[in-house]
Design a protein around this motif. Structure first.
Motif, PDB file in Angstrom:
ATOM      1  N   THR A 156       0.845  -1.183   0.000  1.00  0.00           N
ATOM      2  CA  THR A 156       0.000   0.000   0.000  1.00  0.00           C
ATOM      3  C   THR A 156       0.888   1.244   0.000  1.00  0.00           C
ATOM      4  O   THR A 156       1.937   1.269   0.626  1.00  0.00           O
ATOM      5  CB  THR A 156      -0.913   0.029   1.232  1.00  0.00           C
ATOM      6  N   SER A 169      -4.615   1.816   2.115  1.00  0.00           N
ATOM      7  CA  SER A 169      -4.893   1.441   3.500  1.00  0.00           C
ATOM      8  C   SER A 169      -4.434   0.008   3.703  1.00  0.00           C
ATOM      9  O   SER A 169      -4.368  -0.780   2.746  1.00  0.00           O
ATOM     10  CB  SER A 169      -6.385   1.560   3.832  1.00  0.00           C
ATOM     11  N   ALA A 170      -4.110  -0.323   4.925  1.00  0.00           N
ATOM     12  CA  ALA A 170      -3.706  -1.694   5.219  1.00  0.00           C
ATOM     13  C   ALA A 170      -4.812  -2.693   4.876  1.00  0.00           C
ATOM     14  O   ALA A 170      -4.529  -3.743   4.272  1.00  0.00           O
ATOM     15  CB  ALA A 170      -3.284  -1.816   6.680  1.00  0.00           C
ATOM     16  N   PHE A 191       1.630  -9.304   2.718  1.00  0.00           N
ATOM     17  CA  PHE A 191       1.478  -7.857   2.808  1.00  0.00           C
ATOM     18  C   PHE A 191       2.834  -7.207   3.049  1.00  0.00           C
ATOM     19  O   PHE A 191       3.615  -7.665   3.881  1.00  0.00           O
ATOM     20  CB  PHE A 191       0.534  -7.533   3.964  1.00  0.00           C
ATOM     21  N   MET A 193       4.236  -4.170   4.696  1.00  0.00           N
ATOM     22  CA  MET A 193       3.809  -3.149   5.653  1.00  0.00           C
ATOM     23  C   MET A 193       4.838  -2.023   5.672  1.00  0.00           C
ATOM     24  O   MET A 193       5.890  -2.134   6.292  1.00  0.00           O
ATOM     25  CB  MET A 193       3.642  -3.750   7.056  1.00  0.00           C
ATOM     26  N   LEU A 198       1.655   3.995   5.690  1.00  0.00           N
ATOM     27  CA  LEU A 198       0.483   3.845   6.547  1.00  0.00           C
ATOM     28  C   LEU A 198       0.298   5.070   7.427  1.00  0.00           C
ATOM     29  O   LEU A 198      -0.836   5.528   7.650  1.00  0.00           O
ATOM     30  CB  LEU A 198       0.602   2.583   7.399  1.00  0.00           C
ATOM     31  N   GLU A 203      -3.309   6.011   9.499  1.00  0.00           N
ATOM     32  CA  GLU A 203      -3.723   4.764  10.134  1.00  0.00           C
ATOM     33  C   GLU A 203      -3.164   4.648  11.546  1.00  0.00           C
ATOM     34  O   GLU A 203      -2.114   5.197  11.877  1.00  0.00           O
ATOM     35  CB  GLU A 203      -3.271   3.563   9.300  1.00  0.00           C
ATOM     36  N   ALA A 208      -2.735  -1.644  13.257  1.00  0.00           N
ATOM     37  CA  ALA A 208      -2.396  -2.321  12.010  1.00  0.00           C
ATOM     38  C   ALA A 208      -1.428  -3.466  12.266  1.00  0.00           C
ATOM     39  O   ALA A 208      -1.558  -4.548  11.667  1.00  0.00           O
ATOM     40  CB  ALA A 208      -1.806  -1.328  11.017  1.00  0.00           C
ATOM     41  N   TYR A 212      -2.380  -7.271  11.359  1.00  0.00           N
ATOM     42  CA  TYR A 212      -1.836  -7.779  10.105  1.00  0.00           C
ATOM     43  C   TYR A 212      -0.402  -8.297  10.177  1.00  0.00           C
ATOM     44  O   TYR A 212       0.154  -8.689   9.149  1.00  0.00           O
ATOM     45  CB  TYR A 212      -1.924  -6.690   9.034  1.00  0.00           C
ATOM     46  N   THR A 216       2.132 -10.313   7.160  1.00  0.00           N
ATOM     47  CA  THR A 216       3.171  -9.422   6.648  1.00  0.00           C
ATOM     48  C   THR A 216       4.400 -10.207   6.233  1.00  0.00           C
ATOM     49  O   THR A 216       4.923 -11.019   6.989  1.00  0.00           O
ATOM     50  CB  THR A 216       3.544  -8.375   7.725  1.00  0.00           C
TER      51      THR A 216
END
Length: 282
Positions: A156, A169-170, A191, A193, A198, A203, A208, A212, A216
């Motif tokens: 992202t 966004s996450a 993901f 990160m 973020l 966020e 997050a 997540y 990740t």
């Protein structure tokens, strides 16, 4: 713990850019680092000549650093583009032509994380059409990554700097990860990160991480505001990385920040030299 207990690599597409590409791996090694990552270095060519690939491979090997992450072709980056895989026509075709090149190059250096930037929205094209194309191309890339034992990373960005990029966004990024894994059945999409992006999106970073961390596959950092080195802004990066560690994240942390008005070699004073050499995974 915090910084002292991380596995850092240096992104050679944003740090040491005052040097020619082939000199950057040695510069990172001279600064005390043993691992590096790269955006796709040939912004105008998804399929460069073998001699160019071999020269970069040799520079990395001679420097004695490990390539731990590599982007697929993403168009003009840095610049206006934010990926190619969801852009119909020539850009999508260039992305697909690039996939096997990236996989082969990564395999030759033991690199096991490949990052695929999603791509900007295009005027006159239905977003649903772009999303369908993106899923098709991400699945294609995930299968190529799986053949070399690598993960596919989905990143992202932030809406302020990339207003036409849809993954800001996450939850949006993780949602695409889940769709790719459901499509391929491989489970190797993860993901990426990026704590800077973020934070730019406003966020809640601790939340997050809690939500997540398990999905990740790579982490990148820069401080905010300014996208500079840790300590130049207000993000509690040391605490956030410690939270990630406690949540079970054992992967690489990419240094993807701007050095500011100084040579890149002087932009690591926040990190003691003895903490720069990558430690083995816990």
């Amino acid at each position: 713990m915090g910084f002292a207990d991380q596995r850092f690599n240096v992104n050679l597409s944003i740090l040491f850019t005052e040097l020619p590409l082939l000199e950057r791996p040695a510069a990172a090694a001279a600064a005390g680092f043993t691992a590096v990552e790269l955006w796709w270095p040939w912004v105008g060519s998804p399929t460069p000549e073998r001699s160019e690939l071999d020269a970069l491979k040799n520079a990395i090997e001679v420097a004695g650093v490990r390539l731990t992450g590599l982007n697929f072709y993403a168009g003009q980056l840095p610049g206006p583009d934010r990926g190619a895989l969801s852009v119909p026509g020539q850009e999508s075709e260039r992305f697909r032509a690039n996939v096997d090149v990236v996989a082969g190059f990564a395999q030759s250096l033991g690199c096991t994380a490949l990052n695929a930037l999603y791509g900007n929205r295009v005027d006159g094209v239905d977003p649903a059409e772009q999303d369908a194309l993106a899923l098709e191309n991400l699945a294609f890339a995930a299968r190529a990554a799986d053949r070399i034992g690598a993960v596919l990373l989905v990143e992202t960005l932030n809406r302020r700097e990339s207003p036409r990029y849809p993954l800001v966004s996450a939850p949006a990024g993780v949602g695409i990860v889940d769709k790719v894994n459901a499509t391929t059945g491989l489970g190797n999409a993860r993901f990426l990160m990026d704590l800077y992006h973020l934070s730019m999106n406003g966020e809640d970073l601790p939340s997050a991480i809690d939500l997540y961390a398990a999905k990740t596959g790579h982490v990148q950092i820069a401080d905010n505001p300014g996208r500079g080195a840790p300590g130049t802004g207000s993000l509690p990066l040391e605490d956030l990385l410690e939270q990630l560690r406690k949540a079970g994240y054992e992967g690489w942390v990419g240094l993807e920040y701007k050095p500011g008005d100084r040579p890149s070699a002087q932009a690591f004073d926040w990190l003691p030299r003895e903490a720069r050499a990558a430690r083995a995974a816990r």
